[in-house]
Design a protein around this motif. Structure first.
Motif, PDB file in Angstrom:
ATOM      1  N   UNK A   1       0.664  -1.425   0.146  1.00 36.94           N
ATOM      2  CA  UNK A   1      -0.006  -0.004  -0.045  1.00 36.94           C
ATOM      3  C   UNK A   1       0.981   1.405  -0.026  1.00 36.94           C
ATOM      4  N   UNK A   2       1.922   1.177   0.491  1.00 40.60           N
ATOM      5  CA  UNK A   2       3.041   2.304   0.551  1.00 40.60           C
ATOM      6  C   UNK A   2       4.267   1.899   1.164  1.00 40.60           C
ATOM      7  N   UNK A   3       5.155   2.487   0.710  1.00 39.17           N
ATOM      8  CA  UNK A   3       6.641   2.145   1.145  1.00 39.17           C
ATOM      9  C   UNK A   3       7.108   2.478   2.463  1.00 39.17           C
ATOM     10  N   UNK A   4       6.344   1.904   3.469  1.00 39.45           N
ATOM     11  CA  UNK A   4       6.176   2.266   5.027  1.00 39.45           C
ATOM     12  C   UNK A   4       6.763   0.966   5.806  1.00 39.45           C
ATOM     13  N   UNK A   5       7.230   0.999   6.962  1.00 30.12           N
ATOM     14  CA  UNK A   5       7.217   0.084   7.901  1.00 30.12           C
ATOM     15  C   UNK A   5       6.010  -0.614   7.927  1.00 30.12           C
ATOM     16  N   UNK A   6       5.091   0.162   8.388  1.00 26.36           N
ATOM     17  CA  UNK A   6       3.539  -0.426   8.731  1.00 26.36           C
ATOM     18  C   UNK A   6       3.022  -1.395   7.584  1.00 26.36           C
ATOM     19  N   UNK A   7       3.107  -0.786   6.386  1.00 31.72           N
ATOM     20  CA  UNK A   7       2.700  -1.575   5.124  1.00 31.72           C
ATOM     21  C   UNK A   7       3.504  -3.073   5.165  1.00 31.72           C
ATOM     22  N   UNK A   8       4.862  -2.919   5.466  1.00 28.39           N
ATOM     23  CA  UNK A   8       5.834  -4.190   5.314  1.00 28.39           C
ATOM     24  C   UNK A   8       5.293  -5.047   6.500  1.00 28.39           C
ATOM     25  N   UNK A   9       5.119  -4.586   7.428  1.00 30.05           N
ATOM     26  CA  UNK A   9       4.662  -5.425   8.673  1.00 30.05           C
ATOM     27  C   UNK A   9       3.176  -6.231   8.303  1.00 30.05           C
ATOM     28  N   UNK A  10       2.183  -5.229   7.734  1.00 28.83           N
ATOM     29  CA  UNK A  10       1.105  -6.206   7.157  1.00 28.83           C
ATOM     30  C   UNK A  10       1.333  -7.260   6.312  1.00 28.83           C
ATOM     31  N   UNK A  11       2.485  -6.888   5.300  1.00 31.01           N
ATOM     32  CA  UNK A  11       2.697  -7.988   4.196  1.00 31.01           C
ATOM     33  C   UNK A  11       3.220  -9.115   4.873  1.00 31.01           C
ATOM     34  N   UNK A  12       3.959  -9.076   5.978  1.00 31.91           N
ATOM     35  CA  UNK A  12       4.444  -9.983   6.670  1.00 31.91           C
ATOM     36  C   UNK A  12       3.298 -10.810   7.438  1.00 31.91           C
ATOM     37  N   UNK A  13       2.611 -10.194   8.099  1.00 33.49           N
ATOM     38  CA  UNK A  13       1.358 -10.919   8.813  1.00 33.49           C
ATOM     39  C   UNK A  13       0.458 -11.406   7.919  1.00 33.49           C
ATOM     40  N   UNK A  14       0.298 -10.789   6.707  1.00 34.19           N
ATOM     41  CA  UNK A  14      -0.741 -11.457   5.717  1.00 34.19           C
ATOM     42  C   UNK A  14      -0.137 -12.750   5.127  1.00 34.19           C
ATOM     43  N   UNK A  15       1.201 -12.479   4.924  1.00 33.42           N
ATOM     44  CA  UNK A  15       2.086 -13.892   4.424  1.00 33.42           C
ATOM     45  C   UNK A  15       1.690 -15.131   5.138  1.00 33.42           C
ATOM     46  N   UNK A  16       1.712 -14.870   6.318  1.00 35.75           N
ATOM     47  CA  UNK A  16       1.599 -16.052   7.412  1.00 35.75           C
ATOM     48  C   UNK A  16       0.095 -16.539   7.425  1.00 35.75           C
ATOM     49  N   UNK A  17      -0.559 -15.495   7.425  1.00 34.44           N
ATOM     50  CA  UNK A  17      -2.314 -15.907   7.242  1.00 34.44           C
ATOM     51  C   UNK A  17      -2.401 -16.677   6.108  1.00 34.44           C
ATOM     52  N   UNK A  18      -2.052 -16.077   4.887  1.00 38.84           N
ATOM     53  CA  UNK A  18      -2.051 -16.881   3.699  1.00 38.84           C
ATOM     54  C   UNK A  18      -1.631 -18.087   3.611  1.00 38.84           C
ATOM     55  N   UNK A  19      -0.640 -18.445   4.255  1.00 45.63           N
ATOM     56  CA  UNK A  19      -0.379 -19.659   4.560  1.00 45.63           C
ATOM     57  C   UNK A  19      -0.828 -20.760   5.477  1.00 45.63           C
ATOM     58  N   UNK A  20      -1.873 -20.341   6.054  1.00 41.59           N
ATOM     59  CA  UNK A  20      -2.681 -21.147   6.968  1.00 41.59           C
ATOM     60  C   UNK A  20      -2.341 -20.707   8.414  1.00 41.59           C
ATOM     61  N   UNK A  21      -1.686 -19.799   8.849  1.00 43.65           N
ATOM     62  CA  UNK A  21      -1.307 -19.611  10.324  1.00 43.65           C
ATOM     63  C   UNK A  21      -2.312 -19.069  11.065  1.00 43.65           C
ATOM     64  N   UNK A  22      -2.607 -19.289  12.297  1.00 42.29           N
ATOM     65  CA  UNK A  22      -3.461 -18.781  12.977  1.00 42.29           C
ATOM     66  C   UNK A  22      -3.285 -17.358  13.286  1.00 42.29           C
ATOM     67  N   UNK A  23      -4.241 -16.558  13.361  1.00 42.48           N
ATOM     68  CA  UNK A  23      -3.865 -14.990  13.421  1.00 42.48           C
ATOM     69  C   UNK A  23      -2.984 -14.728  14.941  1.00 42.48           C
ATOM     70  N   UNK A  24      -3.144 -15.532  15.981  1.00 38.73           N
ATOM     71  CA  UNK A  24      -2.262 -15.303  17.016  1.00 38.73           C
ATOM     72  C   UNK A  24      -0.886 -15.636  16.643  1.00 38.73           C
ATOM     73  N   UNK A  25      -0.600 -16.819  15.854  1.00 41.21           N
ATOM     74  CA  UNK A  25       0.669 -16.914  15.548  1.00 41.21           C
ATOM     75  C   UNK A  25       1.294 -15.946  14.549  1.00 41.21           C
ATOM     76  N   UNK A  26       0.493 -15.663  13.446  1.00 38.69           N
ATOM     77  CA  UNK A  26       0.796 -14.722  12.492  1.00 38.69           C
ATOM     78  C   UNK A  26       1.517 -13.456  13.242  1.00 38.69           C
ATOM     79  N   UNK A  27       0.598 -12.625  14.224  1.00 39.09           N
ATOM     80  CA  UNK A  27       0.982 -11.566  14.891  1.00 39.09           C
ATOM     81  C   UNK A  27       2.204 -11.882  15.779  1.00 39.09           C
TER      82      UNK A  27
END
Length: 266
Positions: A141-167
């Motif tokens: 969404x933007x070249x920011x640390x927050x947007x990258x953190x979202x991409x890292x969390x989202x990548x785990x969610x897409x791979x099937x991780x529980x949201x607790x584990x993803x965060x």
């Protein structure tokens, strides 16, 4: 640093969360009580996401101060929801100020927010970013640390991780790569909220059938309680649990746990 909140419970107007309380999120945009790591106001954008029903959430994001946008005040007065995420932004020096840089970030039913900063940006997290699909990096969404953190969390969610584990795992990985970072993350699907406390404050208030998590309490209600540093909150409208963040990979496991549940029928 930014300020954010998440609400689950009986439907309320957005105004009841953003505007009406004496120390509302709008007031926190120009008179925050706790700005760690620099900054004095949160005037670099804002966003609110809400669930109109069982479908995907709706978002309204702008790159201007929340107090300068008359549309959000009108919208908040007539919009009701049982699940809301909202944030006001203080941009780290050198990071973009545009609509797409404001939380909440979204995909499907997920809404995500970050309060804090990644130290040593961007070099410290290049190895972590390299583990993401190239398309995800090209469509941030933007070249920011927050947007990258979202991409890292989202990548785990897409791979099937529980949201607790993803965060939890995202926080510990980034903290190991970039020591001193402030990593208060907030993730919800409209039914459950997962939030981390790593470098900044978070408070939680439970009432009968509702829960509100916020960077700063928005009133003087004695029901607010602070979440300890280095912990995760996992909450629904009927239950709140607080547990330690996972230990870094390869570190000894933590024996001390905090698991607090409040209320009847839980």
């Amino acid at each position: 640093m930014c300020r954010h909140l998440a609400y689950l419970g009986p439907p309320v107007t957005l105004a009841e969360l953003l505007f009406d309380p004496p120390h509302s999120l709008v007031r926190q945009s120009w008179a925050p009580r706790d700005m760690r790591g620099g900054g004095t106001i949160n005037a670099d954008g804002f966003g609110v996401g809400w669930y109109p029903g069982e479908g995907e959430p709706v978002r309204y994001r702008r790159a201007q101060p929340i107090w300068s946008d008359p549309t959000i005040a009108q919208l908040a007065a007539v919009t009701r929801s049982a699940a809301v995420v909202a944030a006001v932004r203080s941009a780290t020096v050198g990071m973009a100020v545009l609509d797409g840089a404001a939380a909440p970030f979204a995909e499907g039913r997920w809404l995500f927010s970050h309060n804090g900063v990644i130290r040593g940006w961007p070099d410290a997290v290049v190895p972590l970013a390299a583990g993401l699909p190239v398309r995800d990096l090209l469509t941030l969404d933007a070249t920011t640390d927050s947007a990258l953190l979202w991409a890292l969390v989202r990548h785990r969610l897409r791979a099937g991780a529980d949201p607790v584990e993803a965060v939890g795992r995202t926080v510990t990985d980034v903290a190991a790569a970039a020591p001193g970072s402030r990593l208060n993350l907030l993730l919800t699907d409209g039914h459950r909220v997962v939030a981390s406390v790593a470098g900044h404050a978070l408070s939680v208030r439970e009432t009968s059938g509702s829960v509100l998590l916020a960077s700063e309490p928005h009133d003087d209600d004695p029901g607010w309680r602070s979440v300890p540093e280095g912990h995760l909150v996992v909450a629904t409208a009927g239950e709140v649990r607080i547990r330690p963040l996972p230990a870094p990979v390869g570190a000894p496991s933590r024996h001390a746990t905090v698991d607090r549940t409040k209320g009847a029928n839980r």
